[in-house]
Design a protein around this motif. Structure first.
Motif, PDB file in Angstrom:
ATOM      1  N   UNK A 118      36.137  37.406  38.064  1.00  0.00           N
ATOM      2  CA  UNK A 118      37.838  37.340  38.385  1.00  0.00           C
ATOM      3  C   UNK A 118      38.789  36.457  36.977  1.00  0.00           C
ATOM      4  N   UNK A 119      38.562  35.732  36.242  1.00  0.00           N
ATOM      5  CA  UNK A 119      39.270  35.527  35.574  1.00  0.00           C
ATOM      6  C   UNK A 119      39.572  36.907  34.222  1.00  0.00           C
ATOM      7  N   UNK A 120      38.276  37.402  34.456  1.00  0.00           N
ATOM      8  CA  UNK A 120      38.370  38.812  33.238  1.00  0.00           C
ATOM      9  C   UNK A 120      39.821  39.539  34.023  1.00  0.00           C
ATOM     10  N   UNK A 121      40.212  39.695  35.300  1.00  0.00           N
ATOM     11  CA  UNK A 121      40.534  40.471  35.257  1.00  0.00           C
ATOM     12  C   UNK A 121      42.043  40.165  35.199  1.00  0.00           C
ATOM     13  N   UNK A 122      42.040  38.511  35.748  1.00  0.00           N
ATOM     14  CA  UNK A 122      43.340  38.060  35.273  1.00  0.00           C
ATOM     15  C   UNK A 122      44.305  37.922  33.929  1.00  0.00           C
ATOM     16  N   UNK A 123      42.784  37.761  32.680  1.00  0.00           N
ATOM     17  CA  UNK A 123      43.021  37.957  31.263  1.00  0.00           C
ATOM     18  C   UNK A 123      43.768  38.953  30.676  1.00  0.00           C
ATOM     19  N   UNK A 124      43.023  40.462  31.719  1.00  0.00           N
ATOM     20  CA  UNK A 124      43.538  41.520  31.375  1.00  0.00           C
ATOM     21  C   UNK A 124      44.852  42.003  31.677  1.00  0.00           C
ATOM     22  N   UNK A 146      35.659  28.355  32.116  1.00  0.00           N
ATOM     23  CA  UNK A 146      36.516  28.046  33.307  1.00  0.00           C
ATOM     24  C   UNK A 146      35.374  27.630  34.274  1.00  0.00           C
ATOM     25  N   UNK A 147      34.648  28.925  34.752  1.00  0.00           N
ATOM     26  CA  UNK A 147      33.787  28.984  36.222  1.00  0.00           C
ATOM     27  C   UNK A 147      33.447  27.256  36.372  1.00  0.00           C
ATOM     28  N   UNK A 148      32.210  27.703  34.945  1.00  0.00           N
ATOM     29  CA  UNK A 148      31.495  25.978  34.724  1.00  0.00           C
ATOM     30  C   UNK A 148      31.819  25.084  35.340  1.00  0.00           C
ATOM     31  N   UNK A 149      33.698  24.729  34.076  1.00  0.00           N
ATOM     32  CA  UNK A 149      33.678  23.482  33.895  1.00  0.00           C
ATOM     33  C   UNK A 149      34.853  23.107  35.299  1.00  0.00           C
ATOM     34  N   UNK A 171      41.824  39.563  44.090  1.00  0.00           N
ATOM     35  CA  UNK A 171      42.290  40.148  45.044  1.00  0.00           C
ATOM     36  C   UNK A 171      40.667  41.843  44.965  1.00  0.00           C
ATOM     37  N   UNK A 172      40.640  42.144  43.407  1.00  0.00           N
ATOM     38  CA  UNK A 172      40.168  42.972  43.113  1.00  0.00           C
ATOM     39  C   UNK A 172      38.455  42.919  43.293  1.00  0.00           C
ATOM     40  N   UNK A 173      38.039  41.946  42.661  1.00  0.00           N
ATOM     41  CA  UNK A 173      36.992  41.095  42.317  1.00  0.00           C
ATOM     42  C   UNK A 173      36.253  39.773  43.576  1.00  0.00           C
TER      43      UNK A 173
END
Length: 179
Positions: free
Chosen positions: A65-71, A33-36, A177-179
């Protein structure tokens, strides 16, 4: 072929594969996601109408941030799966679980639509088509076969899924928020 698969996999096992399927699919999004988005940000702003450009900002996240959202999403999905497996009966957990399954199923078509709109690869499309789609169709089939759901349940679950959709932007907010 379906009968062989049905005989090898208990329904509870198929249900338990839901969080794993989710993680496989969302891992592709975490990785790409981030790179795309960074590579396509100018194009995205040029093709997305101004009134909808907030969507671009909502997905413009860093990999952590994406990893936290997925978590966050995974915890909700895992809890729903756990609660359904505890009772495996009709009721609120079956509706909640089926609504999450409906969200996974609909998500396949959002990925396909994104690919068509952007004329190429978009994050998550590969696992959406080759993992999420066959899994969600098979799980629907097994839930129907076990008479745990019917078309009324699916309809109710669709509307519950619409109500639950804000979980996604909420998870993105938590990631930001957390990253």
């Amino acid at each position: 072929m379906l009968e062989k698969l049905n005989n090898k996999l208990e329904l509870k096992t198929v249900i338990l594969l839901f969080p794993i399927t989710f993680l496989i699919h969302d891992s592709e999004e975490i990785i790409t996601m981030e790179k795309w988005v960074d590579s396509n940000i100018a194009y995205l702003y040029s093709v997305v109408p101004k009134r909808l450009q907030f969507v671009i900002e909502s997905v413009h996240l860093t990999t952590p941030q994406i990893a936290i959202a997925v978590f966050v999403e995974f915890i909700i999905l895992f809890f729903a799966t756990f609660m359904l497996l505890r009772s495996l009966c009709s009721g609120v957990w079956l509706i909640f679980f089926t609504a999450l399954l409906t969200m996974l199923f609909i998500n396949v078509f959002t990925h396909l639509g994104q690919c068509i709109a952007f004329r190429g690869y978009t994050p998550g499309v590969v696992t959406a088509v080759f993992v999420s789609l066959p899994y969600s169709l098979y799980l629907y089939y097994r839930l129907f076969k076990a008479k745990l759901i019917n078309w009324r349940t699916v309809t109710i679950s669709f509307f519950v899924a619409l109500v639950l959709f804000p979980i996604v932007p909420f998870a993105h907010f938590i990631g930001r928020t957390f990253v």
